[in-house]
Scaffold this motif. Sequence first.
Motif, PDB file in Angstrom:
ATOM      1  N   MET A 143       0.882  -1.164  -0.024  1.00 52.70           N
ATOM      2  CA  MET A 143       0.048   0.051   0.120  1.00 52.70           C
ATOM      3  C   MET A 143       0.906   1.369   0.019  1.00 52.70           C
ATOM      4  N   MET A 144       2.227   1.181   0.317  1.00 52.68           N
ATOM      5  CA  MET A 144       2.797   2.359   0.334  1.00 52.68           C
ATOM      6  C   MET A 144       3.238   3.210  -0.953  1.00 52.68           C
ATOM      7  N   GLY A 145       2.735   4.381  -1.090  1.00 59.72           N
ATOM      8  CA  GLY A 145       3.043   5.367  -2.322  1.00 59.72           C
ATOM      9  C   GLY A 145       1.683   5.950  -2.352  1.00 59.72           C
ATOM     10  N   ARG A 146       1.562   6.669  -3.393  1.00 64.03           N
ATOM     11  CA  ARG A 146       0.324   7.687  -3.774  1.00 64.03           C
ATOM     12  C   ARG A 146      -0.613   6.864  -4.608  1.00 64.03           C
ATOM     13  N   TRP A 147      -1.780   7.126  -4.318  1.00 63.39           N
ATOM     14  CA  TRP A 147      -2.943   6.134  -5.311  1.00 63.39           C
ATOM     15  C   TRP A 147      -3.986   7.035  -5.652  1.00 63.39           C
ATOM     16  N   VAL A 148      -4.444   7.061  -6.843  1.00 59.62           N
ATOM     17  CA  VAL A 148      -5.488   7.635  -7.545  1.00 59.62           C
ATOM     18  C   VAL A 148      -6.870   7.131  -7.166  1.00 59.62           C
ATOM     19  N   GLY A 149      -7.803   7.664  -6.584  1.00 65.75           N
ATOM     20  CA  GLY A 149      -9.203   6.951  -6.370  1.00 65.75           C
ATOM     21  C   GLY A 149     -10.293   7.119  -7.532  1.00 65.75           C
ATOM     22  N   ALA A 150     -11.082   6.539  -7.355  1.00 59.21           N
ATOM     23  CA  ALA A 150     -12.370   6.443  -8.390  1.00 59.21           C
ATOM     24  C   ALA A 150     -13.466   5.545  -7.580  1.00 59.21           C
ATOM     25  N   GLY A 151     -14.551   6.035  -8.150  1.00 55.61           N
ATOM     26  CA  GLY A 151     -15.948   5.232  -7.493  1.00 55.61           C
ATOM     27  C   GLY A 151     -15.862   3.757  -7.923  1.00 55.61           C
ATOM     28  N   PHE A 152     -16.678   3.345  -7.180  1.00 56.39           N
ATOM     29  CA  PHE A 152     -17.071   1.817  -7.567  1.00 56.39           C
ATOM     30  C   PHE A 152     -18.760   1.780  -7.214  1.00 56.39           C
ATOM     31  N   ASP A 153     -19.638   1.901  -8.131  1.00 53.42           N
ATOM     32  CA  ASP A 153     -20.784   2.111  -7.848  1.00 53.42           C
ATOM     33  C   ASP A 153     -21.612   0.969  -7.570  1.00 53.42           C
ATOM     34  N   THR A 154     -22.160   0.902  -6.517  1.00 50.05           N
ATOM     35  CA  THR A 154     -22.881  -0.017  -5.636  1.00 50.05           C
ATOM     36  C   THR A 154     -24.520   0.788  -5.255  1.00 50.05           C
ATOM     37  N   HIS A 155     -24.778   1.729  -5.699  1.00 52.27           N
ATOM     38  CA  HIS A 155     -25.868   2.667  -5.277  1.00 52.27           C
ATOM     39  C   HIS A 155     -25.848   2.799  -3.982  1.00 52.27           C
ATOM     40  N   HIS A 156     -24.655   3.177  -3.255  1.00 54.88           N
ATOM     41  CA  HIS A 156     -24.563   3.745  -2.072  1.00 54.88           C
ATOM     42  C   HIS A 156     -24.775   5.213  -2.198  1.00 54.88           C
ATOM     43  N   PRO A 157     -25.466   5.860  -1.276  1.00 53.92           N
ATOM     44  CA  PRO A 157     -25.830   7.120  -0.959  1.00 53.92           C
ATOM     45  C   PRO A 157     -24.537   8.136  -1.140  1.00 53.92           C
ATOM     46  N   MET A 158     -23.150   7.441  -0.888  1.00 50.24           N
ATOM     47  CA  MET A 158     -22.155   8.181  -1.257  1.00 50.24           C
ATOM     48  C   MET A 158     -21.383   7.886  -2.553  1.00 50.24           C
ATOM     49  N   ASP A 159     -21.952   7.150  -3.485  1.00 50.79           N
ATOM     50  CA  ASP A 159     -21.429   7.040  -4.443  1.00 50.79           C
ATOM     51  C   ASP A 159     -21.172   8.290  -5.560  1.00 50.79           C
ATOM     52  N   GLY A 160     -20.153   8.712  -6.041  1.00 48.72           N
ATOM     53  CA  GLY A 160     -20.018   9.931  -6.773  1.00 48.72           C
ATOM     54  C   GLY A 160     -19.647  11.142  -5.848  1.00 48.72           C
ATOM     55  N   LEU A 161     -19.921  11.004  -4.638  1.00 46.94           N
ATOM     56  CA  LEU A 161     -19.678  12.195  -3.777  1.00 46.94           C
ATOM     57  C   LEU A 161     -18.372  12.859  -3.562  1.00 46.94           C
ATOM     58  N   LEU A 162     -17.501  11.787  -3.518  1.00 46.67           N
ATOM     59  CA  LEU A 162     -15.850  12.317  -3.284  1.00 46.67           C
ATOM     60  C   LEU A 162     -15.534  12.846  -4.576  1.00 46.67           C
ATOM     61  N   GLU A 163     -15.852  12.277  -5.832  1.00 46.57           N
ATOM     62  CA  GLU A 163     -15.369  12.796  -7.170  1.00 46.57           C
ATOM     63  C   GLU A 163     -16.115  14.251  -7.358  1.00 46.57           C
ATOM     64  N   THR A 164     -17.296  14.302  -6.581  1.00 49.56           N
ATOM     65  CA  THR A 164     -17.886  15.808  -7.044  1.00 49.56           C
ATOM     66  C   THR A 164     -17.020  16.544  -6.471  1.00 49.56           C
ATOM     67  N   PHE A 165     -16.334  16.439  -5.236  1.00 50.53           N
ATOM     68  CA  PHE A 165     -15.736  17.548  -4.566  1.00 50.53           C
ATOM     69  C   PHE A 165     -14.195  17.395  -4.873  1.00 50.53           C
ATOM     70  N   GLY A 166     -13.898  16.798  -6.068  1.00 47.16           N
ATOM     71  CA  GLY A 166     -12.649  16.743  -6.538  1.00 47.16           C
ATOM     72  C   GLY A 166     -11.489  15.675  -5.947  1.00 47.16           C
ATOM     73  N   TRP A 167     -12.109  14.719  -5.309  1.00 45.34           N
ATOM     74  CA  TRP A 167     -11.205  13.661  -4.889  1.00 45.34           C
ATOM     75  C   TRP A 167      -9.962  13.306  -5.632  1.00 45.34           C
ATOM     76  N   TYR A 168      -8.934  13.164  -5.214  1.00 42.60           N
ATOM     77  CA  TYR A 168      -7.733  12.630  -5.801  1.00 42.60           C
ATOM     78  C   TYR A 168      -7.422  11.362  -5.481  1.00 42.60           C
ATOM     79  N   GLY A 169      -7.388  10.940  -4.165  1.00 38.98           N
ATOM     80  CA  GLY A 169      -6.973   9.572  -3.820  1.00 38.98           C
ATOM     81  C   GLY A 169      -6.345   9.757  -2.262  1.00 38.98           C
ATOM     82  N   LYS A 170      -5.324   8.883  -2.067  1.00 43.91           N
ATOM     83  CA  LYS A 170      -4.905   8.531  -0.858  1.00 43.91           C
ATOM     84  C   LYS A 170      -3.289   8.478  -0.856  1.00 43.91           C
ATOM     85  N   ALA A 171      -2.429   8.797   0.331  1.00 40.06           N
ATOM     86  CA  ALA A 171      -1.086   8.814   0.165  1.00 40.06           C
ATOM     87  C   ALA A 171      -0.630   7.894   1.529  1.00 40.06           C
TER      88      ALA A 171
END
Length: 177
Positions: A33-61
């Motif tokens: 897991m070490m390093g920088r990771w780019v995030g993307a959605g994984f649609d399961t009809h969850h209420p949060m699907d697409g929300l992070l992307e709307t705010f400009g989510w990049y990922g995790k480090a």
Amino acid sequence: MPMTAVLQAQPPMSTADALALFDSLEPVDLDFMMGRWVGAGFDTHHPMDGLLETFGWYGKAFVTPDDVHPLLFRRGGSVVSISPRLMPMGLLWKVRLPRSALLNALSLPLKFALRTRRARARVRMMEHRGKVSATMIYDDLPIHDVFRKFDDATVLGAMDLKGMPQPFFFQLRREGA
């Protein structure tokens, strides 16, 4: 078809199907897991699907096991670490906010106010759904993100937030892969 292509092309699926997929994947260790990771959605009809992307989510480090930046967001032309401490996570999954460019633009002052240089999470090996895998633990929120391996550059994450009835799924792809 490579697993990554399946991940990128996957249509929305039920939570049960996403859990079955998650359970079929191999665990990952801390070094993976070490390093920088780019995030993307994984649609399961969850209420949060697409929300992070709307705010400009990049990922995790993942810098070290004790120094993880759990929320990286795009701000202008740069990527900044945001402190999740003041984010209303319990509210975000209960209220379905509109996904729009306007919402992203309105969030710019919030991104500036929540910006941090400090790591706000750590990663440990923990058991979840019968397998021990790398799990990110937020410092200030009752959240664990558990990771399973798609391929050498891609993981499926399952966010376990205390009180949330179903997991929130997302994917991470190693930066530069």
